[in-house]
Design an enzyme around this catalytic site. Structure first.
Site, PDB file in Angstrom:
ATOM      1  N   TRP A  79      43.458   1.883 -17.438  1.00  0.00           N
ATOM      2  CA  TRP A  79      43.076   0.810 -18.634  1.00  0.00           C
ATOM      3  C   TRP A  79      43.982  -0.494 -18.407  1.00  0.00           C
ATOM      4  O   TRP A  79      43.406  -1.526 -18.907  1.00  0.00           O
ATOM      5  CB  TRP A  79      43.479   1.429 -19.848  1.00  0.00           C
ATOM      6  CG  TRP A  79      43.204   0.662 -21.244  1.00  0.00           C
ATOM      7  CD1 TRP A  79      42.375   0.454 -22.074  1.00  0.00           C
ATOM      8  CD2 TRP A  79      44.435  -0.251 -21.671  1.00  0.00           C
ATOM      9  NE1 TRP A  79      42.473  -0.311 -22.848  1.00  0.00           N
ATOM     10  CE2 TRP A  79      43.945  -0.877 -22.977  1.00  0.00           C
ATOM     11  CE3 TRP A  79      45.782  -0.647 -21.535  1.00  0.00           C
ATOM     12  CZ2 TRP A  79      44.520  -1.702 -23.708  1.00  0.00           C
ATOM     13  CZ3 TRP A  79      46.600  -1.454 -22.166  1.00  0.00           C
ATOM     14  CH2 TRP A  79      45.901  -2.034 -23.282  1.00  0.00           C
ATOM     15  N   HIS A  80      45.158  -0.191 -18.048  1.00  0.00           N
ATOM     16  CA  HIS A  80      46.020  -1.368 -17.604  1.00  0.00           C
ATOM     17  C   HIS A  80      45.369  -2.362 -16.626  1.00  0.00           C
ATOM     18  O   HIS A  80      45.986  -3.760 -16.821  1.00  0.00           O
ATOM     19  CB  HIS A  80      47.259  -1.086 -17.271  1.00  0.00           C
ATOM     20  CG  HIS A  80      48.326  -0.398 -18.393  1.00  0.00           C
ATOM     21  ND1 HIS A  80      47.823   0.678 -18.889  1.00  0.00           N
ATOM     22  CD2 HIS A  80      49.188  -1.166 -19.223  1.00  0.00           C
ATOM     23  CE1 HIS A  80      48.787   0.960 -20.034  1.00  0.00           C
ATOM     24  NE2 HIS A  80      49.551  -0.008 -20.197  1.00  0.00           N
ATOM     25  N   GLY A  81      44.604  -2.009 -15.783  1.00  0.00           N
ATOM     26  CA  GLY A  81      44.258  -3.012 -14.801  1.00  0.00           C
ATOM     27  C   GLY A  81      43.484  -2.466 -13.766  1.00  0.00           C
ATOM     28  O   GLY A  81      43.348  -1.296 -13.406  1.00  0.00           O
ATOM     29  N   PHE A 135      45.451  -7.722 -19.321  1.00  0.00           N
ATOM     30  CA  PHE A 135      45.027  -6.305 -19.539  1.00  0.00           C
ATOM     31  C   PHE A 135      44.105  -6.062 -20.480  1.00  0.00           C
ATOM     32  O   PHE A 135      43.157  -5.016 -20.609  1.00  0.00           O
ATOM     33  CB  PHE A 135      46.094  -5.254 -19.678  1.00  0.00           C
ATOM     34  CG  PHE A 135      47.271  -5.476 -18.771  1.00  0.00           C
ATOM     35  CD1 PHE A 135      47.181  -5.432 -17.285  1.00  0.00           C
ATOM     36  CD2 PHE A 135      48.702  -5.307 -19.123  1.00  0.00           C
ATOM     37  CE1 PHE A 135      48.106  -5.525 -16.547  1.00  0.00           C
ATOM     38  CE2 PHE A 135      49.667  -5.529 -18.309  1.00  0.00           C
ATOM     39  CZ  PHE A 135      49.306  -5.520 -16.688  1.00  0.00           C
TER      40      PHE A 135
END
Length: 485
Positions: free
Chosen positions: A336-338, A485
């Site tokens: 999800w963060h990248g 993000f």
């Protein structure tokens, strides 16, 4: 539009005055003003991406009504899948399209196949898309699970989705908390407004004074890590841990404080995470809105699929499946963060840190009061805090590194070339300031700078305002880390 910009300094009081002094008696117009202001705030970056928020809003508005009004279970589930697939498709295309294409090409390359002609696109990542897609999906999921009734007021729902204080980087609000506040009449409360201003100032201090001061040191060390000794690399890692904490929690404080100016209470997103005594407590204190989202909408639904027979057999299938679901949840959280394998490894490290607590059990600490309200931790607690912070620190290497190779090399060089740093110590002052202020405020996260003496309050506020002014205006406004993000 950045919180730490001149544009926002003009935008906020303008919207505030219209909201309370012009449209105070008309709730619907107030909500329309919030919606227009939020779209203006977001469109300041790139007006083209407003269509994505609008489409996501329209889809989940009608999906929510369809789920609630339908008596057919299959139709309800189909409508829910429309919301999930639409929002994940938006997120997948704009955030992960090239990542999966490149990963597929790399995989083929390991077997000797080269496909240079495979399509890649120059896709621009819309700011905040990871946040508002999760927010709208949770609305549909809560209606499906009968935790929430949908609203027929489209303006209010659209205001919930695009609420400008938390639109770009959270907290990821639940409709059950924010939407009823939007649907209800609001009165301005002086004490809440004052508290909101204090939180905005506190968030600005953490961002522009601490995070932005540490950023050059972090960039220099990580971009040239092969030229430094292990002591400097360790300092760079410590600097980054506080840079990202002050940057992100600073945004959350500004968002919560801004919302209070308009009569809204947002959920807490950070509660002094580096004082945590194990990794479970850490995730109950770090990015709370995201960790609770994955807990409620990924981990618990997966666990609910375990058969009763598996639950009875505690030593076999139950724990094996629990381990699988824990790892899967953390891997998804990392992704999800990248769109980079470094984030997946970061999530995997946290899964490994969490698994012993799941398998063997661990202390279930209070996630509100630090150290159960004590002034100092015990010696045993201090050891646990240091161990937890060190483990989190190692995971930050991969979060910050450009590639997996860089991450592993950074750790290897930090260990094998360890020696006392002869320079780059200036950042320790800002780390010390952050730790000290967190320690002083650890059990009262929202009543920042508040004492019983109003003159002392004024002196404290004025001092922080002058410091923020000194650090903010001589330099160009910098973007918050979590915008990417």
């Amino acid at each position: 539009m950045l919180f730490n910009s001149l544009e926002f300094l003009l935008f906020l009081p303008t919207v505030f005055c219209l909201y309370w002094f012009v449209f105070q008696r008309n709730l619907r117009v107030q909500n329309l003003l919030l919606l227009v202001s939020s779209y203006f705030f977001y469109g300041w970056w790139d007006y083209r991406f407003l269509s994505l928020i609008f489409l996501s809003t329209v889809v989940d508005y009608f999906v929510g009504l369809k789920i609630y009004n339908s008596t057919d279970k299959k139709l309800k589930k189909s409508a829910l899948w429309v919301s999930i697939l639409f929002n994940l498709s938006l997120l997948g295309f704009f955030k992960y399209f090239n990542f999966f294409i490149d990963s597929w090409v790399d995989l083929l390359g390991t077997f000797g196949y080269e496909h240079k002609s495979i399509l890649t696109l120059n896709v621009i990542l819309p700011v905040g898309i990871s946040f508002y897609t999760f927010q709208t999906m949770s609305y549909s999921l809560d209606i499906y699970h009968r935790k929430l009734k949908p609203t027929k007021d489209f303006i209010s729902f659209a205001s919930f989705v695009s609420f400008f204080p938390q639109l770009v980087a959270g907290p990821i609000e639940r409709a059950s908390n924010l939407l009823p506040q939007i649907l209800s009449s609001r009165l301005f409360k002086y004490e809440k407004g004052l508290q909101g201003l204090r939180l905005i100032l506190w968030g600005m201090f953490k961002k522009v004074v601490i995070a932005d001061s540490l950023a050059p040191h972090v960039d220099t060390i990580f971009q040239n890590y092969t030229t430094f000794n292990g002591g400097v690399l360790l300092l760079g890692l410590i600097y980054f841990s506080f840079q990202i904490y002050c940057d992100f929690s600073g945004y959350s404080d500004i968002a919560i404080g801004t919302a209070q100016l308009f009569g809204f209470e947002l959920m807490s997103n950070f509660r002094f995470p580096y004082f945590s005594r194990n990794i479970e407590e850490y995730w109950n204190r770090w990015h709370i809105s995201l960790s609770s989202w994955f807990r409620d909408y990924v981990y618990i639904p997966l666990f609910s699929r375990i058969d009763d027979d598996d639950i009875i057999d505690q030593t076999n299938k139950y724990k094996i499946k629990g381990i699988q679901y824990t790892i899967l949840t953390f891997l998804i959280s990392g992704l999800w963060h990248g769109a980079n394998w470094t984030f997946v490894v970061w999530g995997f490290i946290h899964a490994l840190l969490y698994l012993p607590l799941f398998i063997f059990g661990g202390a279930n600490y209070d996630s509100v009061k630090v150290w159960n309200g004590k002034f100092f931790p015990s010696f045993n607690e201090l050891i646990k805090i240091i161990f937890t912070y060190t483990a989190v620190l190692i995971s930050w290497v991969f979060f910050r590194s450009e590639t997996l190779i860089d991450g592993f090399n950074y750790i290897i060089l930090m260990i094998t070339k360890m020696s006392l740093p002869s320079s780059h110590r200036m950042g320790l002052l800002f780390v010390l300031i952050s730790v000290t202020l967190d320690w002083l405020l650890k059990n009262d996260e929202r009543n920042i700078f508040a004492t019983k003496n109003r003159y002392l309050n004024f002196i404290i506020l004025l001092s922080f305002m002058l410091v923020v002014y000194f650090f903010l205006f001589p330099i160009k406004s910098s973007q918050f880390i979590y915008f990417q993000f």
